[in-house]
Design a protein around this motif. Structure first.
Motif, short mmCIF file in Angstrom:
data_model
loop_
_atom_site.label_atom_id
_atom_site.label_comp_id
_atom_site.label_asym_id
_atom_site.label_seq_id
_atom_site.Cartn_x
_atom_site.Cartn_y
_atom_site.Cartn_z
N ASP A 1 0.71 14.09 -7.58
CA ASP A 1 1.52 13.03 -6.91
C ASP A 1 1.26 14.17 -5.60
O ASP A 1 2.24 14.54 -5.25
CB ASP A 1 2.98 12.22 -6.66
N GLY A 2 0.75 14.17 -5.02
CA GLY A 2 0.34 15.15 -3.63
C GLY A 2 0.47 16.79 -4.34
O GLY A 2 -0.67 17.24 -5.44
N ASP A 3 1.26 17.46 -4.13
CA ASP A 3 1.39 19.04 -4.58
C ASP A 3 3.03 18.59 -5.76
O ASP A 3 3.26 19.94 -5.83
CB ASP A 3 2.38 19.97 -3.63
N VAL A 4 3.22 17.90 -6.34
CA VAL A 4 3.95 17.53 -7.41
C VAL A 4 3.35 16.88 -8.82
O VAL A 4 2.75 16.00 -8.89
CB VAL A 4 5.42 16.29 -6.82
N LEU A 5 4.12 17.43 -9.51
CA LEU A 5 3.28 17.15 -10.77
C LEU A 5 4.15 16.26 -11.85
O LEU A 5 5.02 16.66 -11.80
CB LEU A 5 2.79 17.93 -11.40
N LEU A 6 4.54 14.88 -12.00
CA LEU A 6 5.04 13.93 -12.54
C LEU A 6 4.79 13.82 -13.88
O LEU A 6 3.12 13.72 -14.65
CB LEU A 6 4.63 12.64 -12.25
N PHE A 7 5.53 13.89 -15.12
CA PHE A 7 4.86 13.96 -15.86
C PHE A 7 6.31 13.45 -16.74
O PHE A 7 7.29 13.10 -16.62
CB PHE A 7 4.71 15.18 -16.83
N SER A 8 5.57 12.48 -18.03
CA SER A 8 6.76 11.31 -19.02
C SER A 8 6.43 11.30 -20.31
O SER A 8 5.25 11.35 -20.45
CB SER A 8 6.96 10.36 -18.02
N ARG A 9 7.28 11.45 -20.73
CA ARG A 9 7.17 10.47 -22.57
C ARG A 9 8.03 9.68 -22.87
O ARG A 9 9.09 9.81 -22.08
CB ARG A 9 6.72 11.97 -23.66
N SER A 10 7.92 8.99 -23.75
CA SER A 10 9.67 8.20 -23.78
C SER A 10 10.54 9.01 -24.13
O SER A 10 10.07 10.20 -25.51
CB SER A 10 8.70 7.23 -25.31
N GLY A 11 11.75 8.74 -23.60
CA GLY A 11 12.54 10.05 -23.99
C GLY A 11 12.75 11.41 -23.00
O GLY A 11 13.67 12.02 -23.29
N VAL A 12 11.79 11.67 -22.30
CA VAL A 12 11.63 12.18 -21.49
C VAL A 12 11.27 12.35 -19.82
O VAL A 12 9.73 11.61 -19.89
CB VAL A 12 10.57 13.71 -22.17
N SER A 13 11.34 12.53 -18.98
CA SER A 13 10.13 12.85 -17.39
C SER A 13 10.98 13.93 -16.92
O SER A 13 11.97 15.08 -16.54
CB SER A 13 10.88 11.20 -16.95
N GLY A 14 9.71 13.79 -15.38
CA GLY A 14 10.28 15.43 -14.74
C GLY A 14 9.46 15.67 -13.97
O GLY A 14 8.34 14.52 -13.28
N ARG A 15 9.40 16.32 -13.55
CA ARG A 15 8.27 16.92 -12.64
C ARG A 15 8.66 18.19 -12.30
O ARG A 15 9.15 19.12 -12.36
CB ARG A 15 9.07 16.24 -10.63
N LEU A 16 6.96 19.01 -11.35
CA LEU A 16 7.19 20.43 -11.19
C LEU A 16 7.08 20.05 -9.96
O LEU A 16 5.50 20.14 -9.53
CB LEU A 16 5.84 21.05 -12.38
N ALA A 17 7.21 20.42 -8.44
CA ALA A 17 6.73 20.50 -7.58
C ALA A 17 6.55 22.38 -6.87
O ALA A 17 7.49 23.49 -7.32
CB ALA A 17 8.37 20.41 -6.43
N LEU A 18 4.91 21.97 -6.61
CA LEU A 18 4.71 23.89 -5.84
C LEU A 18 5.32 24.13 -4.38
O LEU A 18 4.82 22.75 -3.38
CB LEU A 18 3.61 23.60 -6.02
N LEU A 19 5.69 24.76 -4.02
CA LEU A 19 6.78 25.29 -2.71
C LEU A 19 5.23 26.58 -2.99
O LEU A 19 4.53 27.36 -3.91
CB LEU A 19 7.66 25.58 -2.51
#
Length: 94
Positions: free
Chosen positions: A39-57
């Protein structure tokens, strides 16, 4: 609130930083059966029980991971593995 937060500094141009982030996403998908999308420069990831984001600055990558109840017991192991991979990938991509 994130259970795991990792900030990795880098000196990479944007495209190289994005490629490094994609390598981390591939590893997480393989090891933890996660889906990921940009989503733009943010990598969104998920699975059952885990989610997160990796933002590139410009000079750093910021990773935040939320863990479900069953994964909280493995938080330190997950953090160590992901932090080591981030150090390796962002340095290697330079």
């Amino acid at each position: 609130m994130a259970d795991i937060r990792i900030t990795q500094t880098h000196e990479l141009p944007h495209d190289a930083a994005r490629n490094a982030a994609q390598q981390i996403a591939h590893q997480m998908a393989k090891e933890y059966d996660m889906s990921a999308n940009w989503d733009g420069d943010v990598l969104l990831f998920s699975r059952s029980g885990v989610s997160g984001r990796l933002a590139l600055l410009e000079k750093e990558a910021q990773l935040e991971i939320q863990l479900g109840f069953l994964f909280k017991a493995f938080a330190s192991t997950i953090e160590e593995k992901v932090a080591a991979k981030m150090r390796k990938v962002f340095a290697a991509a330079a």
